[in-house]
Enzyme design. Structure first.
Site, mmCIF file in Angstrom:
data_model
loop_
_atom_site.group_PDB
_atom_site.id
_atom_site.type_symbol
_atom_site.label_atom_id
_atom_site.label_comp_id
_atom_site.label_asym_id
_atom_site.label_seq_id
_atom_site.Cartn_x
_atom_site.Cartn_y
_atom_site.Cartn_z
ATOM 1 N N GLU A 83 0.917 -1.271 0.081
ATOM 2 C CA GLU A 83 0.038 0.080 0.009
ATOM 3 C C GLU A 83 0.781 1.458 0.088
ATOM 4 O O GLU A 83 1.919 1.347 0.483
ATOM 5 C CB GLU A 83 -0.796 0.049 1.221
ATOM 6 C CG GLU A 83 -1.697 -1.160 1.646
ATOM 7 C CD GLU A 83 -2.332 -1.152 2.848
ATOM 8 O OE1 GLU A 83 -2.325 -0.261 3.571
ATOM 9 O OE2 GLU A 83 -2.991 -2.084 3.293
ATOM 10 N N CYS A 96 3.100 8.430 1.817
ATOM 11 C CA CYS A 96 3.311 7.290 2.547
ATOM 12 C C CYS A 96 3.767 5.956 1.906
ATOM 13 O O CYS A 96 2.904 5.498 1.324
ATOM 14 C CB CYS A 96 2.474 7.134 3.612
ATOM 15 S SG CYS A 96 2.968 5.844 4.900
ATOM 16 N N CYS A 103 5.092 -7.428 7.834
ATOM 17 C CA CYS A 103 6.121 -7.133 8.892
ATOM 18 C C CYS A 103 6.383 -8.113 10.049
ATOM 19 O O CYS A 103 5.331 -8.608 10.491
ATOM 20 C CB CYS A 103 5.462 -5.557 9.519
ATOM 21 S SG CYS A 103 6.859 -4.862 10.648
ATOM 22 N N CYS A 107 4.115 -5.153 16.394
ATOM 23 C CA CYS A 107 3.446 -4.512 17.521
ATOM 24 C C CYS A 107 2.030 -4.765 17.545
ATOM 25 O O CYS A 107 1.341 -5.090 16.591
ATOM 26 C CB CYS A 107 3.593 -2.887 16.914
ATOM 27 S SG CYS A 107 5.361 -2.564 16.763
ATOM 28 N N CYS A 110 -0.854 -3.004 15.627
ATOM 29 C CA CYS A 110 -0.664 -2.574 14.080
ATOM 30 C C CYS A 110 -1.171 -3.713 13.476
ATOM 31 O O CYS A 110 -0.916 -5.070 13.532
ATOM 32 C CB CYS A 110 0.659 -2.311 13.957
ATOM 33 S SG CYS A 110 1.181 -1.932 12.218
ATOM 34 N N SER A 205 8.899 5.218 16.430
ATOM 35 C CA SER A 205 7.660 4.770 17.126
ATOM 36 C C SER A 205 7.919 4.385 18.640
ATOM 37 O O SER A 205 8.512 3.366 18.998
ATOM 38 C CB SER A 205 7.161 3.561 16.401
ATOM 39 O OG SER A 205 6.872 4.037 15.248
ATOM 40 N N LEU A 206 7.259 5.124 19.549
ATOM 41 C CA LEU A 206 7.713 5.256 21.013
ATOM 42 C C LEU A 206 6.628 4.344 21.632
ATOM 43 O O LEU A 206 6.594 3.279 22.141
ATOM 44 C CB LEU A 206 7.923 6.503 21.551
ATOM 45 C CG LEU A 206 8.475 6.504 23.005
ATOM 46 C CD1 LEU A 206 9.877 5.749 23.019
ATOM 47 C CD2 LEU A 206 8.771 7.852 23.641
ATOM 48 N N HIS A 207 5.230 5.118 21.647
ATOM 49 C CA HIS A 207 3.986 4.579 22.173
ATOM 50 C C HIS A 207 3.840 4.166 23.706
ATOM 51 O O HIS A 207 2.860 3.714 23.957
ATOM 52 C CB HIS A 207 3.970 3.129 21.187
ATOM 53 C CG HIS A 207 3.615 3.572 19.776
ATOM 54 N ND1 HIS A 207 3.398 4.815 19.156
ATOM 55 C CD2 HIS A 207 4.070 2.801 18.703
ATOM 56 C CE1 HIS A 207 3.321 4.677 17.818
ATOM 57 N NE2 HIS A 207 3.914 3.425 17.449
ATOM 58 N N CYS A 322 -1.828 1.907 8.638
ATOM 59 C CA CYS A 322 -0.913 0.823 8.111
ATOM 60 C C CYS A 322 -1.219 -0.616 7.959
ATOM 61 O O CYS A 322 -1.699 -1.463 9.068
ATOM 62 C CB CYS A 322 0.034 0.922 9.510
ATOM 63 S SG CYS A 322 1.968 0.518 9.176
#
Ligand code: SAH
Length: 333
Positions: A83, A96, A103, A107, A110, A205-207, A322
């Site tokens: 995508e 993007c 992946c 996470c 996600c 990416s901390l989150h 995502c």
């Protein structure tokens, strides 16, 4: 191919180096997708290039559009799907792009990670996402973010080559400051990135503001915990004099409490950093819900003198988070 690769190819074929300039101009300035359209090359060379190389390997499957975002689903040569999302800002068109098929970072929140990594993308498959979107919409892309499907630093070499090609003034010529690479925090690759000295923006990416919570949300944190991550990020800031962006998705009842905000403020105190708070894009498969405390969280960071913005939302209706379009498509297929 980078410009240098192409120069070397021509030299190896006993052709003039200068041919690389001509071909790059056709590809990236005049935007032809056929070697026979490169009219200042001899017929034999056009033929040889046609037999040796391909210009387009990915194709559009579908696109969805709303007023400020368009989501594209592309099919690769081997039928895998990826995508890209176009976001229309007042300062330009930002794309993007995906860096991998699936992946492996896993996470919890996600969608991309629900489909395990099948393979990484080749450099040309990343470049083509830009060229195809430009061709389909007859526009120019001014900004690129590597925040689609995949972990860019898990495909480091191809990603760096991609950045070189799109950043080169002989190539697509997108300024380094207009390119942002986002990572979940693969420390050895951040080290390499520092050495490479690329002037592109780095987003992390901390989150979560502590190891306990972050390890629950992002398995990568078990291998590369916050204290190690911050050590390398401080080195990055010191050596490059550049600011780091921290992405922080706000998940209802998970990481959106006042305590989390204070802990985050403490973690980032005095750092040349800024926080991008992301309203969670809910998906039908994953249990997490969007936080209702975005502004409260924002206020605590502000009060603690942390630079913070709330990410403007694009394509919520489009399932633009995502990995969402691809996984929806594959389910109806
Ligand atoms: N793997 C890289 C880049 C791809 S993800 C990374 O982790 O940074 C790009 C960003 O989108 C990450 O910050 C990711 O955590 C976030 N994201 C993933 N799913 C999301 C969702 N459903 N809603 C909002 N942001 C999401």
């Amino acid at each position: 191919m980078t410009f240098e690769d192409l120069e070397n190819y021509f030299v190896s074929q006993n052709e003039k180096k200068f041919k690389a300039t001509q071909v790059f101009e056709w590809l990236y300035k005049k935007r032809v997708s056929n070697f026979y359209d490169m009219t200042n090359l001899k017929k034999e060379l056009q033929e040889k290039l046609t037999n040796t190389f391909t210009i387009r390997t990915i194709k559009l499957i579908t696109k969805r559009e709303d007023k400020d975002a368009i989501k594209f689903l592309f099919e690769l040569n081997d039928n895998n799907k990826i995508e890209a999302v176009l976001m229309k800002h007042d300062y330009g068109n930002s794309l993007c792009i995906s860096t991998e098929v699936g992946c492996n970072m896993g996470c919890a929140f996600c969608e991309s990670g629900r489909l395990k990594k099948v393979r990484h993308l080749e450099t040309h498959e990343m470049v083509e996402q830009i060229l195809l979107v430009e061709e389909i919409l007859n526009i120019r892309i001014s900004h690129v973010v590597l925040m689609g499907i995949g972990e860019p630093f898990d495909n480091y070499d191809n990603v760096i080559k991609f950045i070189n090609i799109i950043n080169s003034n002989k190539g697509i010529d997108i300024g380094a400051r207009h390119i942002t690479v986002s990572t979940c925090g693969l420390i050895p690759k951040i080290e390499e990135f520092i050495k490479d000295g690329k002037q592109v923006n780095l987003a992390i990416s901390l989150h979560a503001p502590n190891n306990e919570l972050r390890s629950k949300l992002m398995p990568i944190n078990k291998a590369y915990p916050l204290e190690d991550l911050f050590k390398v990020l401080k080195k990055y800031i010191e050596l490059t004099n550049r600011r780091v962006t921290f992405e922080y998705i706000l998940l209802d009842g998970v990481n959106d409490s006042d305590e989390c905000a204070k802990e985050l403020a403490n973690l980032l105190k005095g750092m040349n950093a800024y926080v991008n708070l992301i309203p969670y894009n809910e998906t039908s498969h994953i249990e997490f819900k969007r936080s209702k405390r975005i502004m409260e969280f924002y206020d605590i960071l502000k009060k603690n003198k942390i630079n913070v913005t709330v990410r403007r939302e694009f394509g919520r209706e489009l399932k633009a988070a995502c990995g969402q379009l691809r996984s929806n498509y594959e389910e109806v297929e």
